[in-house]
Design a protein around this motif. Structure first.
Motif, PDB file in Angstrom:
ATOM      1  N   TYR A 123       0.819  -1.208   0.000  1.00 15.03           N
ATOM      2  CA  TYR A 123       0.000   0.000   0.000  1.00 15.03           C
ATOM      3  C   TYR A 123       0.859   1.267   0.000  1.00 15.03           C
ATOM      4  CZ  TYR A 123      -4.142  -2.791   0.259  1.00 15.03           C
ATOM      5  OH  TYR A 123      -5.148  -3.676  -0.061  1.00 15.03           O
ATOM      6  N   ILE A 126       1.238   1.943  -3.703  1.00 14.57           N
ATOM      7  CA  ILE A 126      -0.045   2.368  -4.271  1.00 14.57           C
ATOM      8  C   ILE A 126      -0.337   3.823  -3.894  1.00 14.57           C
ATOM      9  CG2 ILE A 126      -2.548   2.039  -4.151  1.00 14.57           C
ATOM     10  CD1 ILE A 126      -2.016  -0.963  -3.901  1.00 14.57           C
ATOM     11  N   GLY A 168      -2.155   2.956 -16.226  1.00 16.42           N
ATOM     12  CA  GLY A 168      -2.949   2.441 -15.125  1.00 16.42           C
ATOM     13  C   GLY A 168      -4.153   1.654 -15.615  1.00 16.42           C
ATOM     14  N   VAL A 169      -4.838   2.187 -16.621  1.00 13.97           N
ATOM     15  CA  VAL A 169      -5.987   1.487 -17.196  1.00 13.97           C
ATOM     16  C   VAL A 169      -5.545   0.182 -17.848  1.00 13.97           C
ATOM     17  CG1 VAL A 169      -7.775   1.616 -18.965  1.00 13.97           C
ATOM     18  CG2 VAL A 169      -7.308   3.605 -17.524  1.00 13.97           C
ATOM     19  N   ASN A 171      -2.992  -1.592 -17.085  1.00 16.42           N
ATOM     20  CA  ASN A 171      -2.602  -2.537 -16.046  1.00 16.42           C
ATOM     21  C   ASN A 171      -3.824  -3.272 -15.495  1.00 16.42           C
ATOM     22  OD1 ASN A 171      -0.944  -3.868 -14.215  1.00 16.42           O
ATOM     23  ND2 ASN A 171      -1.080  -2.246 -12.692  1.00 16.42           N
ATOM     24  N   VAL A 172      -4.895  -2.524 -15.254  1.00 18.20           N
ATOM     25  CA  VAL A 172      -6.134  -3.153 -14.772  1.00 18.20           C
ATOM     26  C   VAL A 172      -6.686  -4.117 -15.832  1.00 18.20           C
ATOM     27  CG1 VAL A 172      -8.518  -2.731 -14.090  1.00 18.20           C
ATOM     28  CG2 VAL A 172      -6.692  -1.226 -13.260  1.00 18.20           C
ATOM     29  N   ALA A 173      -6.647  -3.678 -17.093  1.00 15.64           N
ATOM     30  CA  ALA A 173      -7.167  -4.529 -18.174  1.00 15.64           C
ATOM     31  C   ALA A 173      -6.353  -5.807 -18.308  1.00 15.64           C
ATOM     32  CB  ALA A 173      -7.151  -3.753 -19.491  1.00 15.64           C
ATOM     33  N   GLY A 175      -4.737  -7.307 -15.988  1.00 11.19           N
ATOM     34  CA  GLY A 175      -5.044  -8.175 -14.862  1.00 11.19           C
ATOM     35  C   GLY A 175      -6.323  -8.958 -15.061  1.00 11.19           C
ATOM     36  N   GLN A 176      -7.255  -8.367 -15.810  1.00 10.22           N
ATOM     37  CA  GLN A 176      -8.534  -9.029 -16.037  1.00 10.22           C
ATOM     38  C   GLN A 176      -8.517  -9.956 -17.254  1.00 10.22           C
ATOM     39  OE1 GLN A 176     -11.185  -8.775 -13.953  1.00 10.22           O
ATOM     40  NE2 GLN A 176      -9.893  -7.506 -12.624  1.00 10.22           N
ATOM     41  N   LYS A 184       0.382 -12.290 -16.949  1.00 10.07           N
ATOM     42  CA  LYS A 184      -0.175 -11.167 -16.191  1.00 10.07           C
ATOM     43  C   LYS A 184       0.914 -10.463 -15.389  1.00 10.07           C
ATOM     44  CE  LYS A 184      -3.261 -10.213 -12.312  1.00 10.07           C
ATOM     45  NZ  LYS A 184      -4.218 -10.791 -11.327  1.00 10.07           N
ATOM     46  N   GLU A 188       2.249  -6.571 -15.783  1.00  9.38           N
ATOM     47  CA  GLU A 188       2.228  -5.671 -14.623  1.00  9.38           C
ATOM     48  C   GLU A 188       3.618  -5.113 -14.343  1.00  9.38           C
ATOM     49  OE1 GLU A 188       0.564  -7.920 -11.449  1.00  9.38           O
ATOM     50  OE2 GLU A 188      -1.521  -7.486 -12.028  1.00  9.38           O
ATOM     51  N   GLU A 192       4.736  -1.227 -14.473  1.00  8.33           N
ATOM     52  CA  GLU A 192       5.321  -0.618 -13.279  1.00  8.33           C
ATOM     53  C   GLU A 192       6.597   0.150 -13.604  1.00  8.33           C
ATOM     54  OE1 GLU A 192       7.724  -2.539  -9.760  1.00  8.33           O
ATOM     55  OE2 GLU A 192       5.568  -2.771  -9.347  1.00  8.33           O
TER      56      GLU A 192
END
Length: 225
Positions: A123, A126, A168-169, A171-173, A175-176, A184, A188, A192
């Motif tokens: 965290y 983050i 950032g977007v 990275n989320v995509a 991950g999914q 994955k 990431e 980073e």
């Protein structure tokens, strides 16, 4: 009686912040490769290792902490100076200081074991990226409204911010959508490294702006009467 009245330019501070972080991450990675702790690759393209893993072991970890903790102090100082420069921006300062503190926490506990330390590291990074990004947006908004920076520099900062948002977007995509956990992780890691480079690269553009504006602090030295 005034004996000396000198000006110390401020632009080297955000530039030094950028250089310290870049050197810390890449030098730590090279030392970790040399120590056999991580594989060798081009992390911006191959994603074989994250920044955290690259700086988690051996001499690389010591060097990373040695450079990044002062870097966190410079983060806080730059945001305090930014508030003074723009003559307001307490929210901006708060966001920047929280980001700097989170970076210091992340660097301090990197390489330690235990669930609590793992939580602080996770965290910490983050909060560093999230709050730092919001502080950068706040500075651009205030500097643009006050015409405190040349428009082309605001544009350059804005493009960096857009690139960070897109990463950032993505990275989320990833991950999914990535079906393979190993793939994955690689994506990431790539995001980073690029996100870290863009985040501190933004401060290099700020350094150019401060240099063009000739920002400096005045120091007066008075002889005793």
């Amino acid at each position: 009686m005034v004996a000396d009245n000198s000006r110390i330019p401020l632009w080297p501070l955000p530039l030094l912040l950028t250089l310290l972080f870049v050197v810390a991450a890449h030098a730590a990675y090279l030392l970790s490769i040399q120590g056999g702790h991580v594989p060798a690759c081009i992390p911006y393209l191959d994603g074989c290792v994250s920044i955290s893993r690259a700086a988690r072991h051996g001499w690389g970890n010591h060097l990373f902490r040695l450079l990044v903790i002062p870097c966190a102090v410079l983060h806080a100082l730059v945001w305090w100076l930014s508030m003074r420069w723009l003559r307001d921006g307490r929210v901006m300062l708060s966001l920047g200081v929280v980001s700097a503190f989170a970076l210091a926490v992340y660097a301090t506990f990197l390489g330690t074991e235990g669930d609590i330390y793992r939580f602080l590291r996770r965290y910490g990074v983050i909060v560093y990226f999230g709050f730092g990004y919001l502080a950068q947006l706040a500075l651009m908004r205030r500097a643009s409204a006050a015409k405190a920076l040349p428009p082309r520099l605001i544009v350059a900062m804005s493009w960096i911010s857009i690139a960070m948002l897109m990463l950032g977007v993505a990275n989320v995509a990833a991950g999914q959508l990535a079906p393979d956990p190993a793939m994955k992780d690689r994506w990431e890691n790539i995001f980073e490294w690029w996100l870290g480079l863009l985040m501190v690269g933004w401060y290099a553009v700020l350094a150019v702006g401060w240099r063009k504006q000739h920002l400096a602090v005045h120091i007066e030295r008075r002889d005793p009467l």
